[in-house]
Design a protein around this motif. Structure first.
Motif, PDB file in Angstrom:
ATOM      1  N   GLY A   1      -0.362   1.474   8.580  1.00  0.00           N
ATOM      2  CA  GLY A   1       0.737   0.531   8.375  1.00  0.00           C
ATOM      3  C   GLY A   1       1.218   0.473   6.931  1.00  0.00           C
ATOM      4  N   ALA A   2       0.804   1.435   6.092  1.00  0.00           N
ATOM      5  CA  ALA A   2       1.203   1.415   4.668  1.00  0.00           C
ATOM      6  C   ALA A   2       2.719   1.368   4.537  1.00  0.00           C
ATOM      7  CB  ALA A   2       0.645   2.654   3.963  1.00  0.00           C
ATOM      8  N   GLU A   3       3.177   0.647   3.527  1.00  0.00           N
ATOM      9  CA  GLU A   3       4.627   0.471   3.336  1.00  0.00           C
ATOM     10  C   GLU A   3       5.321   1.765   2.941  1.00  0.00           C
ATOM     11  OE1 GLU A   3       2.355  -1.699   2.327  1.00  0.00           O
ATOM     12  OE2 GLU A   3       2.978  -3.617   3.200  1.00  0.00           O
ATOM     13  N   GLN A   4       4.642   2.591   2.121  1.00  0.00           N
ATOM     14  CA  GLN A   4       5.262   3.861   1.723  1.00  0.00           C
ATOM     15  C   GLN A   4       4.216   4.963   1.792  1.00  0.00           C
ATOM     16  OE1 GLN A   4       8.378   4.125  -1.371  1.00  0.00           O
ATOM     17  NE2 GLN A   4       9.063   4.159   0.731  1.00  0.00           N
ATOM     18  N   LYS A   5       4.609   6.085   2.398  1.00  0.00           N
ATOM     19  CA  LYS A   5       3.680   7.209   2.546  1.00  0.00           C
ATOM     20  C   LYS A   5       4.328   8.473   1.983  1.00  0.00           C
ATOM     21  CE  LYS A   5       2.024   5.286   6.889  1.00  0.00           C
ATOM     22  NZ  LYS A   5       1.834   5.513   8.326  1.00  0.00           N
ATOM     23  N   PHE A   6       3.527   9.241   1.278  1.00  0.00           N
ATOM     24  CA  PHE A   6       4.006  10.504   0.727  1.00  0.00           C
ATOM     25  C   PHE A   6       3.083  11.623   1.181  1.00  0.00           C
ATOM     26  CE2 PHE A   6       5.544   7.152  -1.946  1.00  0.00           C
ATOM     27  CZ  PHE A   6       6.857   7.518  -2.192  1.00  0.00           C
ATOM     28  N   TYR A   7       3.668  12.823   1.381  1.00  0.00           N
ATOM     29  CA  TYR A   7       2.873  14.004   1.729  1.00  0.00           C
ATOM     30  C   TYR A   7       3.195  15.102   0.733  1.00  0.00           C
ATOM     31  CZ  TYR A   7       0.297  17.295   4.564  1.00  0.00           C
ATOM     32  OH  TYR A   7      -0.637  18.206   4.995  1.00  0.00           O
ATOM     33  N   LEU A   8       2.173  15.422  -0.090  1.00  0.00           N
ATOM     34  CA  LEU A   8       2.368  16.399  -1.167  1.00  0.00           C
ATOM     35  C   LEU A   8       1.932  17.786  -0.718  1.00  0.00           C
ATOM     36  CD1 LEU A   8       2.963  14.134  -3.126  1.00  0.00           C
ATOM     37  CD2 LEU A   8       1.225  15.024  -4.668  1.00  0.00           C
TER      38      LEU A   8
ATOM     39  N   ILE B   1       0.846  -1.198   0.000  1.00  0.00           N
ATOM     40  CA  ILE B   1       0.000   0.000   0.000  1.00  0.00           C
ATOM     41  C   ILE B   1       0.883   1.249   0.000  1.00  0.00           C
ATOM     42  CG2 ILE B   1      -1.750   1.323   1.259  1.00  0.00           C
ATOM     43  CD1 ILE B   1      -2.840  -1.298   2.317  1.00  0.00           C
ATOM     44  N   VAL B   2       0.590   2.149  -0.940  1.00  0.00           N
ATOM     45  CA  VAL B   2       1.293   3.421  -1.037  1.00  0.00           C
ATOM     46  C   VAL B   2       0.253   4.511  -0.797  1.00  0.00           C
ATOM     47  CG1 VAL B   2       2.558   4.976  -2.580  1.00  0.00           C
ATOM     48  CG2 VAL B   2       2.907   2.488  -2.743  1.00  0.00           C
ATOM     49  N   THR B   3       0.478   5.390   0.185  1.00  0.00           N
ATOM     50  CA  THR B   3      -0.484   6.465   0.439  1.00  0.00           C
ATOM     51  C   THR B   3       0.096   7.805   0.001  1.00  0.00           C
ATOM     52  OG1 THR B   3       0.297   6.902   2.696  1.00  0.00           O
ATOM     53  CG2 THR B   3      -1.431   5.238   2.440  1.00  0.00           C
ATOM     54  N   ILE B   4      -0.787   8.641  -0.540  1.00  0.00           N
ATOM     55  CA  ILE B   4      -0.406  10.000  -0.930  1.00  0.00           C
ATOM     56  C   ILE B   4      -1.440  10.943  -0.315  1.00  0.00           C
ATOM     57  CG2 ILE B   4       0.032  11.576  -2.843  1.00  0.00           C
ATOM     58  CD1 ILE B   4       0.645   9.198  -4.636  1.00  0.00           C
ATOM     59  N   ASP B   5      -1.021  11.703   0.686  1.00  0.00           N
ATOM     60  CA  ASP B   5      -1.929  12.660   1.316  1.00  0.00           C
ATOM     61  C   ASP B   5      -1.473  14.073   1.007  1.00  0.00           C
ATOM     62  OD1 ASP B   5      -3.846  11.017   2.840  1.00  0.00           O
ATOM     63  OD2 ASP B   5      -2.069  10.318   3.924  1.00  0.00           O
ATOM     64  N   GLY B   6      -2.395  15.020   1.188  1.00  0.00           N
ATOM     65  CA  GLY B   6      -2.031  16.416   0.982  1.00  0.00           C
ATOM     66  C   GLY B   6      -3.279  17.261   0.822  1.00  0.00           C
TER      67      GLY B   6
ATOM     68  N   VAL C   1       7.442   7.061  -8.074  1.00  0.00           N
ATOM     69  CA  VAL C   1       7.696   5.733  -8.655  1.00  0.00           C
ATOM     70  C   VAL C   1       9.106   5.258  -8.278  1.00  0.00           C
ATOM     71  CG1 VAL C   1       8.050   4.478 -10.840  1.00  0.00           C
ATOM     72  CG2 VAL C   1       6.025   5.922 -10.547  1.00  0.00           C
ATOM     73  N   ALA C   2      10.067   6.166  -8.337  1.00  0.00           N
ATOM     74  CA  ALA C   2      11.455   5.793  -8.008  1.00  0.00           C
ATOM     75  C   ALA C   2      11.566   5.344  -6.549  1.00  0.00           C
ATOM     76  CB  ALA C   2      12.389   6.967  -8.286  1.00  0.00           C
ATOM     77  N   HIS C   3      10.900   6.074  -5.644  1.00  0.00           N
ATOM     78  CA  HIS C   3      10.918   5.686  -4.230  1.00  0.00           C
ATOM     79  C   HIS C   3      10.311   4.292  -4.027  1.00  0.00           C
ATOM     80  CE1 HIS C   3      12.434   8.982  -1.795  1.00  0.00           C
ATOM     81  NE2 HIS C   3      11.805   9.851  -2.570  1.00  0.00           N
ATOM     82  N   VAL C   4       9.167   4.057  -4.683  1.00  0.00           N
ATOM     83  CA  VAL C   4       8.479   2.764  -4.493  1.00  0.00           C
ATOM     84  C   VAL C   4       9.327   1.627  -5.067  1.00  0.00           C
ATOM     85  CG1 VAL C   4       6.423   1.398  -5.057  1.00  0.00           C
ATOM     86  CG2 VAL C   4       6.176   3.823  -4.475  1.00  0.00           C
ATOM     87  N   MET C   5       9.926   1.870  -6.231  1.00  0.00           N
ATOM     88  CA  MET C   5      10.751   0.813  -6.834  1.00  0.00           C
ATOM     89  C   MET C   5      11.963   0.509  -5.966  1.00  0.00           C
ATOM     90  SD  MET C   5      10.068   1.566 -10.857  1.00  0.00           S
ATOM     91  CE  MET C   5      11.452   0.706 -11.438  1.00  0.00           C
ATOM     92  N   GLU C   6      12.527   1.552  -5.378  1.00  0.00           N
ATOM     93  CA  GLU C   6      13.672   1.354  -4.491  1.00  0.00           C
ATOM     94  C   GLU C   6      13.233   0.558  -3.246  1.00  0.00           C
ATOM     95  OE1 GLU C   6      16.691   1.574  -4.784  1.00  0.00           O
ATOM     96  OE2 GLU C   6      17.513   1.622  -2.751  1.00  0.00           O
TER      97      GLU C   6
END
Ligand code: DC
Length: 225
Positions: free
Chosen positions: A136-143, A2-7, A214-219
């Motif tokens: 518990g999402a594996e990757q979280k982003f805040y835009l 799960i990848v979350t993008i909040d903002g 995408v680069a962060h998630v692939m890494e």
């Protein structure tokens, strides 16, 4: 995964999340679309504003709002009607923040948003996806992005003249008002998840912001397998 993008409103979350999901072959869950669909249904049912605070689970159930997987995302339905194309109207825009601030609405949607993640890799965007819905999402982003840039993007999205200073100013006002409601409400306010990666999109092109995520998630996948 799960990848979350909040903002905040207009930071480009939904279009970014859709493109990221497309690039990664994940499903895209636009949680704002669910709040919008519920708002559309509340308005269509003619429930007066002064009754919103006392909406019950049974009343929300009766609206029969749901998302059905379609393509790489979801289509939104109210009863038998596909309302996907109706949820970005001026009327829904004006009412969605107060509806999303209702505790009963948030509780009602929580389970539905979580069940959408079962068995799929998901990119999801909203205000509280990384803090409340998927802590518990594996990757979280805040835009984030300047209010003026967000207002200009919203006007362009709607095909309106973004260079007209008066229109721009009133759109900045609307965006800041939504930010205020979304970040000061009692339940699940807009907040940066403590473990999120920050991304200021003010000076990024769309392709750049998609590329960074995408680069962060692939890494992450390379490291965690
Ligand atoms: O991202 P958007 O403009 O489609 O969101 C519509 C509204 O829904 C916005 O006012 C905030 C609310 N929202 C929310 O409270 N929590 C979410 N996870 C997503 C959206």
């Amino acid at each position: 995964m799960i990848v979350t993008i909040d903002g905040p409103a207009g930071s480009g979350k939904s279009s970014t999340a859709a493109a990221v999901a497309g690039r990664l072959g994940f499903r895209h869950l636009d949680s704002g679309a669910f709040y919008r669909a519920l708002t559309w249904a509340v308005l269509a049912a003619g429930i007066p504003t002064e009754h919103w605070h006392s909406l019950t689970t049974a009343q929300l159930d009766a609206l029969n709002v749901r998302g059905e997987p379609a393509g790489s995302g979801y289509r939104l339905f109210a009863a038998d009607q596909d309302i996907t194309g109706l949820i970005r109207s001026v009327e829904v825009n004006a009412n969605v923040s107060p509806v999303a601030a209702l505790p009963a609405v948030r509780v009602w949607l929580l389970d539905r948003l979580r069940s959408a993640a079962l068995g799929v890799d998901l990119v999801t965007d909203g205000r509280d996806m990384g803090t409340v819905v998927f802590p518990g999402a594996e990757q979280k982003f805040y835009l984030v992005a300047d209010a003026a840039v967000r207002a200009r993007r919203r006007l362009l999205e709607r095909g309106e003249a973004a260079h007209d200073p008066e229109r721009l100013q009133s759109e900045i006002g609307r965006i800041e008002a939504r930010d205020r409601i979304d970040s000061t409400r009692a339940v699940a306010p807009l907040r940066r998840p403590a473990d999120a990666i920050d991304l200021d999109t003010t000076n990024l092109t769309f392709d750049q912001q998609v590329g960074v995520i995408v680069a962060h998630v692939m890494e992450w996948r390379r490291v965690h397998g």
